[in-house]
Enzyme design. Structure first.
Site: not given
Ligand SMILES: *Cc1c(COP(=O)(O)O)cnc(C)c1O
Length: 812
Positions: A356, A544-545, A550, A652, A656
């Site tokens: 991952h 998101k986290r 990110k 992901t 969505k």
């Protein structure tokens, strides 16, 4: 199930009475939720039993998906959807004075995971059952799931997640299926008269692993699979004896509690492994319970051991369950008396592994001493696996010391779990095309060169049932009205929507639904936070986290920049914008928490400044979770997917949001690359460094953030506001650390480097959004191509290429 609503109403009233001793008139909403949940759970029972009987009779191959995390969220709405009971139940409840939507809100959001990895596991279970495939989850029934985040004075505060304080109506405790798991102790070996070695494990500590089974209901399918969550229970006999032996009877309860700590809480760290002993215990607890349970089920079939890989697939979701490999070896050798070679052949043919991440801080490596002490037999077997592996390498690459040292499973006093996973499995997959290429050509190149046939790609997916049909019922309805309902079973058929890309009626319908969803979210935000939003503004969503890679910081700095622009020119021509954030930071991740504080500080400044307030709003929604995601995603216009290229394995959330008609603003990273390929340049906003450029900078050290800071005036003015006197810093040193990371520590995630390109893309969005019709068209094109990202497609690929399973007579 229920032939009509009258039958449902009667069954529901009876349930209220029998279970809770209440009538429809005296029942609270929580009562009604519990009664409805139990009623449905019972009605699922028959198909559940039949599915298991079918699997046994047909001796179907079973997949066990081992994952430390299953971020399943609430199940009521999804189960009703999959059982096709939404309308009957909603109408029946309405007659009785209840609102189904409100009852759904009474369910705890089961947060048994951190983020993407755990949510993927949950989407996979939904697809397995809906496709009629024999695949089950093995996980841990954490007493406390992902922490509950509250924002107090702009800071994240963590509270325990008491999700089990409200009865979890879906689970069934199965004490008869319990197994024993052993820790510590010593191992001795002895030879029998035939010269075979036997290993004896003694002086260990033993706990009971008790499964709680949760049915996984397939959509319009006869299949009900199982999510088996293991919970630890101290064996009271053993515990008392041990306490007595240690002469610490007074501390009997303390000892019991220390054993029961194993399934107490989820480690709330995403993409970061701390190497904690309790975490190792958790991992082995899951692995040992799951392997023993899978072996027990196989033995019911009465087949020779050589048939094991034809009947059982053990999949490991990241390396956390990698000890499946030595544990299966242990069971086969020590308990079933197989020899090493046969056991190894079976193990390798049964186990497959998904990688991952390539982030180095996320790679698991356990200190040899810890593994040896806590799991002596597992350590011995792992050593032997390593020994034999290195010997085979020696034959293949004689004299290549460096190569062998680099490939070894045990080196530098550590057990490298990724190496163990690769050596012990027949398939290794990445989670998006770009990620798999980076694994093959860079991060795992040496393994790829050694075992090229084992590597493959399986681009992630999401279940369109939860994320479109359940979360955005009006949009699902519009799609069905436009192209018929075949897309539900074959989401690839969403491309039929492309024929309507210029159909004014469909585009109007789409824009109308988005508008309604935005109004709904805005009114919820107003009710819960008291912030009033403009539903006509662009809803720009970054959920998101919270993690450096990110790059929520890039978004935040850009908002500061827009704020500055509007302050200088209050009549600036711009489409009003609302920026939404949702993000949890790991408790110990100080830097990430500072970024949360910064975002909340910006929100405070922006939302309270009358000069900008009709153009700009910033909302940080606390406690990002599956149920919150379901609220936000249907209302999004813009999907922020702006990770430093090469860092996000797939993502992901991007899928969505795309499926719900948001346009992606993203880097060429993870699955964004595949989204871009499908929708084309006109329907996505890509910007920034490529993964090759990023990796080349890391390699050469050729990036200087200082240089960007010195030459780009906009960057400098904005970044300086973090520490100089400004509305954001208020003269405080709160954000010094962020400033230093950008300017003095060379900006590890290339925030400054990508700033100008990001701002330019945002500016393009600002123009494009004002053309309602063409924006709607872009949105439609995104929805039309989202079928590829249904987890049904992903699971069909796993089934065909890795697990080699097929459905047996499923769809009605
Ligand atoms: C989908 C999802 C994630 C993963 O989001 P990414 O944007 O892919 O990181 C994390 N948390 C929740 C609650 C989700 O639903």
């Amino acid at each position: 199930m229920f032939s009509d609503k009258e039958e449902f109403k009667q069954a529901f009233s009876q349930k209220l009475e029998a279970k809770l001793g209440k009538t429809v008139e005296t029942a609270t909403e929580v009562d009604a939720y519990r009664a409805l949940g139990s009623l449905l759970r019972e009605r699922i029972g028959k198909k559940w039993l039949e599915t298991n009987q079918r699997y046994e009779q047909e001796k179907e191959k079973q997949v066990y998906y081992f994952s430390m995390e299953f971020l399943i969220g609430r199940l009521m709405g999804n189960n009703l959807l999959n059982m096709q009971l939404v309308d009957v139940v909603a109408e029946g409840l309405k007659d009785l004075g209840f609102d189904l939507g409100e009852l759904e809100e009474e369910e705890s959001d089961a947060g048994l995971g951190n983020g993407g990895l755990g949510r993927l596991a949950a989407c996979f279970l939904d697809s397995l059952a809906s496709l009629g495939l024999a695949g089950h989850g093995y996980g841990i029934r954490y007493k406390y799931g992902m922490f509950d985040q509250q924002i107090i004075d702009g800071n994240q505060i963590e509270f325990p997640d008491l999700w089990l304080s409200r009865e979890f109506v879906w689970e069934v405790r199965r004490p008869e299926e319990a197994v024993e798991v052993r820790f510590g102790g010593h191992v001795s070996s002895s030879e029998d008269e035939d010269g075979n070695l036997h290993f004896d494990h003694y002086d260990y500590e033993q706990v009971q692993a008790v499964p709680y089974d949760v049915p996984v209901v397939g959509y319009n399918s006869d299949t009900v699979n199982t999510l088996r969550l293991w919970s630890v229970e101290a064996n009271l006999d053993d515990t008392i004896k041990k306490a007595a032996r240690l002469n610490e009877f007074g501390n009997f309860l303390g000892h019991k509690r220390s054993l029961e700590a194993i399934s107490e809480f989820l480690y709330p760290d995403d993409s970061h492994e701390e190497g904690k002993r309790l975490r190792l215990k958790q991992e082995y607890f899951l692995v040992s319970a799951g392997v023993q349970s899978a072996v027990r089920a196989f033995e019911q079939l009465d087949l020779p051991w050589s048939a094991f890989p034809e009947k059982v697939a053990l999949h490991i979701n990241d390396t956390h369950p990698a000890m499946v490999i030595p544990e299966l070896m242990r069971v086969l050798m020590d308990e079933k008396q197989l020899g090493w070679k046969e056991a190894w052949k079976i193990t390798q043919a049964s186990v497959s592994y998904t990688n991952h991440t390539t982030l180095s801080e996320a790679l698991e490596a356990w200190p040899v001493d810890m593994v040896r002490q806590l799991l002596p037999r597992i350590f011995m077997i792992t050593e032997e696996i390593n020994e034999r592996f290195c010997q085979s390498l020696w034959k293949k690459y004689p004299g290549e010391f460096d190569r062998i040292a680099e490939l070894a499973i045990i080196a530098d006093g550590q057990v490298k779990m990724a190496h163990l996973s690769i050596v012990g499995s027949h398939s290794i997959n990445g989670v998006a095309r770009l990620h798999t290429e980076i694994l093959k050509l860079r991060e795992m190149k040496i393994f790829y060169d050694t075992f090229p046939e084992r590597f493959n790609n399986k681009t992630n997916g999401i279940t369109h049932r939860r994320w479109l049909m359940h979360a955005n019922k009006p949009l699902a309805g519009l799609i069905t009205d436009t192209i018929g309902e075949d897309w539900i079973n074959e989401p690839a058929q969403l491309t039929d929507l492309l024929a309507y890309r210029d159909d004014a009626g469909v585009l109007d319908g789409l824009n109308h639904i988005k508008q309604k969803n935005k109004e709904k979210l805005a009114s919820w935000v107003y009710q819960t936070k008291g912030i009033s939003l403009d539903p006509q503004s662009i809803f720009d969503v970054h959920i998101k986290r919270l993690h450096g890679y990110k790059r929520q910081l890039l978004n935040a700095l850009h908002i500061m920049h827009i704020y500055n622009k509007v302050k200088m020119d209050p009549s600036l021509d711009m489409a009003p914008r609302t920026f939404f954030f949702g993000a949890k930071a790991a408790q110990g991740y100080h830097y990430a928490k500072k970024i949360i504080k910064l975002i909340n500080t910006i929100a405070d400044v922006v939302n309270n400044d009358p000069v900008v307030s009709d153009k700009l709003k910033v909302v940080f929604l606390e406690n990002y979770s599956v149920s919150l995601a379901e609220r936000i995603i249907p209302a999004a216009n813009v999907s922020e997917q702006i990770s430093t290229a090469s860092k996000e394995a797939s993502g992901t959330g991007n899928m969505k949001l795309m499926m719900n008609g948001a346009l992606t603003l993203g880097t060429m990273d993870g699955a964004n690359v595949e989204i871009h390929e499908l929708v084309g340049d006109d329907n996505i906003y890509t910007f920034g460094l490529s993964s090759e450029e990023v990796l080349e900078y890391y390699r050469s050290g050729g990036y200087s953030s200082k240089q960007v800071y010195e030459t780009d005036e906009v960057v400098r003015l904005t970044v300086d506001q973090l520490i100089h006197y400004s509305p954001f810093s208020k003269g405080d040193t709160e954000f010094q650390e962020i400033y230093d990371s950008l300017v003095h520590h060379n900006d590890e995630f290339f925030v400054l480097k990508d700033f100008a390109a990001y701002a330019a893309s945002q500016q393009q969005i600002n123009f494009d959004y004002q053309e309602k019709q063409s924006w709607g068209k872009k949105s439609l094109i995104n929805i039309a191509h989202a079928g590829k990202f249904s987890s049904d497609r992903t699971i069909q690929e796993y089934a065909a290429d890795i697990w080699r399973i097929a459905p047996v007579n499923t769809f009605k």
